[in-house]
Design a protein around this motif. Structure first.
Motif, PDB file in Angstrom:
ATOM      1  N   LEU A  96     155.391  90.224  71.165  1.00 51.20           N
ATOM      2  CA  LEU A  96     156.150  90.731  72.316  1.00 51.20           C
ATOM      3  C   LEU A  96     156.318  89.648  73.381  1.00 51.20           C
ATOM      4  O   LEU A  96     157.390  89.494  73.957  1.00 51.20           O
ATOM      5  N   ARG A  97     155.256  88.880  73.618  1.00 50.42           N
ATOM      6  CA  ARG A  97     155.306  87.841  74.661  1.00 50.42           C
ATOM      7  C   ARG A  97     156.334  86.766  74.325  1.00 50.42           C
ATOM      8  O   ARG A  97     157.123  86.359  75.167  1.00 50.42           O
ATOM      9  N   VAL A  98     156.338  86.306  73.069  1.00 46.06           N
ATOM     10  CA  VAL A  98     157.249  85.212  72.713  1.00 46.06           C
ATOM     11  C   VAL A  98     158.689  85.699  72.541  1.00 46.06           C
ATOM     12  O   VAL A  98     159.607  84.883  72.497  1.00 46.06           O
ATOM     13  N   HIS A  99     158.880  87.011  72.466  1.00 46.49           N
ATOM     14  CA  HIS A  99     160.220  87.583  72.371  1.00 46.49           C
ATOM     15  C   HIS A  99     160.593  88.352  73.635  1.00 46.49           C
ATOM     16  O   HIS A  99     161.466  89.225  73.611  1.00 46.49           O
ATOM     17  N   SER A 100     159.950  88.021  74.745  1.00 46.54           N
ATOM     18  CA  SER A 100     160.250  88.689  76.006  1.00 46.54           C
ATOM     19  C   SER A 100     161.728  88.512  76.353  1.00 46.54           C
ATOM     20  O   SER A 100     162.285  87.426  76.184  1.00 46.54           O
TER      21      SER A 100
ATOM     22  N   GLY B 220     171.366  78.993  73.593  1.00 47.55           N
ATOM     23  CA  GLY B 220     170.995  77.590  73.509  1.00 47.55           C
ATOM     24  C   GLY B 220     170.044  77.147  74.605  1.00 47.55           C
ATOM     25  O   GLY B 220     169.539  76.032  74.586  1.00 47.55           O
ATOM     26  N   ASN B 221     169.779  78.018  75.575  1.00 43.69           N
ATOM     27  CA  ASN B 221     168.866  77.683  76.662  1.00 43.69           C
ATOM     28  C   ASN B 221     167.503  78.337  76.513  1.00 43.69           C
ATOM     29  O   ASN B 221     166.711  78.331  77.451  1.00 43.69           O
ATOM     30  N   GLU B 222     167.229  78.922  75.334  1.00 43.94           N
ATOM     31  CA  GLU B 222     165.953  79.589  75.120  1.00 43.94           C
ATOM     32  C   GLU B 222     164.813  78.587  75.250  1.00 43.94           C
ATOM     33  O   GLU B 222     164.944  77.434  74.887  1.00 43.94           O
ATOM     34  N   LYS B 223     163.684  79.049  75.775  1.00 47.44           N
ATOM     35  CA  LYS B 223     162.505  78.192  75.928  1.00 47.44           C
ATOM     36  C   LYS B 223     161.447  78.650  74.933  1.00 47.44           C
ATOM     37  O   LYS B 223     160.982  79.782  74.992  1.00 47.44           O
ATOM     38  N   LEU B 224     161.112  77.771  74.010  1.00 39.99           N
ATOM     39  CA  LEU B 224     160.112  78.084  72.996  1.00 39.99           C
ATOM     40  C   LEU B 224     158.769  78.343  73.672  1.00 39.99           C
ATOM     41  O   LEU B 224     158.280  77.530  74.452  1.00 39.99           O
ATOM     42  N   GLN B 225     158.187  79.478  73.370  1.00 40.16           N
ATOM     43  CA  GLN B 225     156.892  79.853  73.933  1.00 40.16           C
ATOM     44  C   GLN B 225     155.790  79.369  72.991  1.00 40.16           C
ATOM     45  O   GLN B 225     155.797  79.676  71.804  1.00 40.16           O
ATOM     46  N   THR B 226     154.860  78.606  73.527  1.00 39.36           N
ATOM     47  CA  THR B 226     153.774  78.059  72.714  1.00 39.36           C
ATOM     48  C   THR B 226     152.428  78.496  73.293  1.00 39.36           C
ATOM     49  O   THR B 226     152.342  78.902  74.456  1.00 39.36           O
ATOM     50  N   GLY B 227     151.402  78.416  72.476  1.00 39.98           N
ATOM     51  CA  GLY B 227     150.048  78.713  72.938  1.00 39.98           C
ATOM     52  C   GLY B 227     149.810  80.160  73.320  1.00 39.98           C
ATOM     53  O   GLY B 227     148.977  80.437  74.168  1.00 39.98           O
ATOM     54  N   LYS B 228     150.504  81.089  72.697  1.00 38.95           N
ATOM     55  CA  LYS B 228     150.396  82.501  73.082  1.00 38.95           C
ATOM     56  C   LYS B 228     149.599  83.346  72.085  1.00 38.95           C
ATOM     57  O   LYS B 228     149.576  84.572  72.176  1.00 38.95           O
ATOM     58  N   LYS B 229     148.907  82.696  71.139  1.00 37.03           N
ATOM     59  CA  LYS B 229     148.212  83.425  70.079  1.00 37.03           C
ATOM     60  C   LYS B 229     147.236  84.471  70.612  1.00 37.03           C
ATOM     61  O   LYS B 229     147.108  85.549  70.048  1.00 37.03           O
ATOM     62  N   ASN B 230     146.538  84.175  71.681  1.00 38.54           N
ATOM     63  CA  ASN B 230     145.507  85.074  72.199  1.00 38.54           C
ATOM     64  C   ASN B 230     145.921  85.849  73.444  1.00 38.54           C
ATOM     65  O   ASN B 230     145.070  86.404  74.135  1.00 38.54           O
ATOM     66  N   VAL B 231     147.211  85.890  73.734  1.00 38.99           N
ATOM     67  CA  VAL B 231     147.675  86.618  74.905  1.00 38.99           C
ATOM     68  C   VAL B 231     147.405  88.113  74.728  1.00 38.99           C
ATOM     69  O   VAL B 231     147.409  88.629  73.607  1.00 38.99           O
TER      70      VAL B 231
ATOM     71  N   ARG C 145     160.598  77.812  64.273  1.00 39.14           N
ATOM     72  CA  ARG C 145     160.920  77.042  65.492  1.00 39.14           C
ATOM     73  C   ARG C 145     159.697  76.279  65.988  1.00 39.14           C
ATOM     74  O   ARG C 145     159.814  75.133  66.427  1.00 39.14           O
ATOM     75  N   LEU C 146     158.523  76.920  65.937  1.00 44.52           N
ATOM     76  CA  LEU C 146     157.284  76.222  66.332  1.00 44.52           C
ATOM     77  C   LEU C 146     157.065  74.991  65.458  1.00 44.52           C
ATOM     78  O   LEU C 146     156.781  73.904  65.960  1.00 44.52           O
TER      79      LEU C 146
ATOM     80  N   ALA D 108     154.960  72.305  67.538  1.00 46.45           N
ATOM     81  CA  ALA D 108     154.192  73.054  68.535  1.00 46.45           C
ATOM     82  C   ALA D 108     153.235  74.015  67.832  1.00 46.45           C
ATOM     83  O   ALA D 108     153.265  74.164  66.615  1.00 46.45           O
ATOM     84  N   SER D 109     152.399  74.678  68.630  1.00 44.07           N
ATOM     85  CA  SER D 109     151.362  75.532  68.077  1.00 44.07           C
ATOM     86  C   SER D 109     151.288  76.873  68.774  1.00 44.07           C
ATOM     87  O   SER D 109     151.633  76.996  69.960  1.00 44.07           O
ATOM     88  N   ARG D 110     150.794  77.867  68.053  1.00 35.96           N
ATOM     89  CA  ARG D 110     150.502  79.173  68.634  1.00 35.96           C
ATOM     90  C   ARG D 110     149.216  79.100  69.442  1.00 35.96           C
ATOM     91  O   ARG D 110     148.972  79.955  70.295  1.00 35.96           O
ATOM     92  N   GLU D 111     148.373  78.109  69.155  1.00 37.31           N
ATOM     93  CA  GLU D 111     147.089  77.948  69.848  1.00 37.31           C
ATOM     94  C   GLU D 111     147.318  77.401  71.255  1.00 37.31           C
ATOM     95  O   GLU D 111     148.204  76.581  71.469  1.00 37.31           O
TER      96      GLU D 111
END
Length: 125
Positions: free
Chosen positions: A40-44, A55-66, A114-115, A120-123
């Motif tokens: 849900l967080r990375v697809h907000s 084309g302006n999407e910002k890749l969300q990283t490091g959200k594994k434990n949100v 995309r990661l 990039a990482s989910r960590e």
């Protein structure tokens, strides 16, 4: 035939599973989804994540434990989800939550691709 579609389905049941960090949502057409907080967080649907145009999407990283810290109904059409990383600006319409459930596997794989492409990482780093 009920005539319901993702655009007309309404949630009947919304349960936050804090320990597993999942949101369970059941719709009045019988569909039921279990969505991870990270997904849900990375697809907000917020501008912070989606940007201000294609084309302006910002890749969300490091959200594994949100985790989700609060759920706030917005009228009769959406849910504001508050995450423990401070993100709280996305309004998840019922139709969008339904779409996230139906297309979960595709959207999750796209995110992982995309990661990987970005190195990039989910960590959290």
């Amino acid at each position: 035939m009920s005539g319901l579609s993702p655009d007309s389905a309404r949630p009947e049941d919304i349960i936050l599973h804090a320990v597993s960090r999942q949101l369970e949502i059941g719709f009045d057409d019988g569909a039921r989804f279990l969505l991870d907080a990270e997904y849900l967080r990375v697809h907000s649907p917020s501008a912070e994540v989606r940007g201000h145009g294609v084309g302006n999407e910002k890749l969300q990283t490091g959200k594994k434990n949100v985790a989700i810290t609060a759920l706030e109904p917005v009228g009769h059409y959406a849910l504001k989800i508050v995450f423990d990383d401070g993100h709280d600006s996305g309004l998840f319409s019922w139709a969008y939550l339904y779409e996230l459930g139906v297309k979960h596997d595709q959207y999750w794989q796209d995110y992982l691709n995309r990661l990987a492409a970005a190195g990039a990482s989910r960590e959290q780093t």
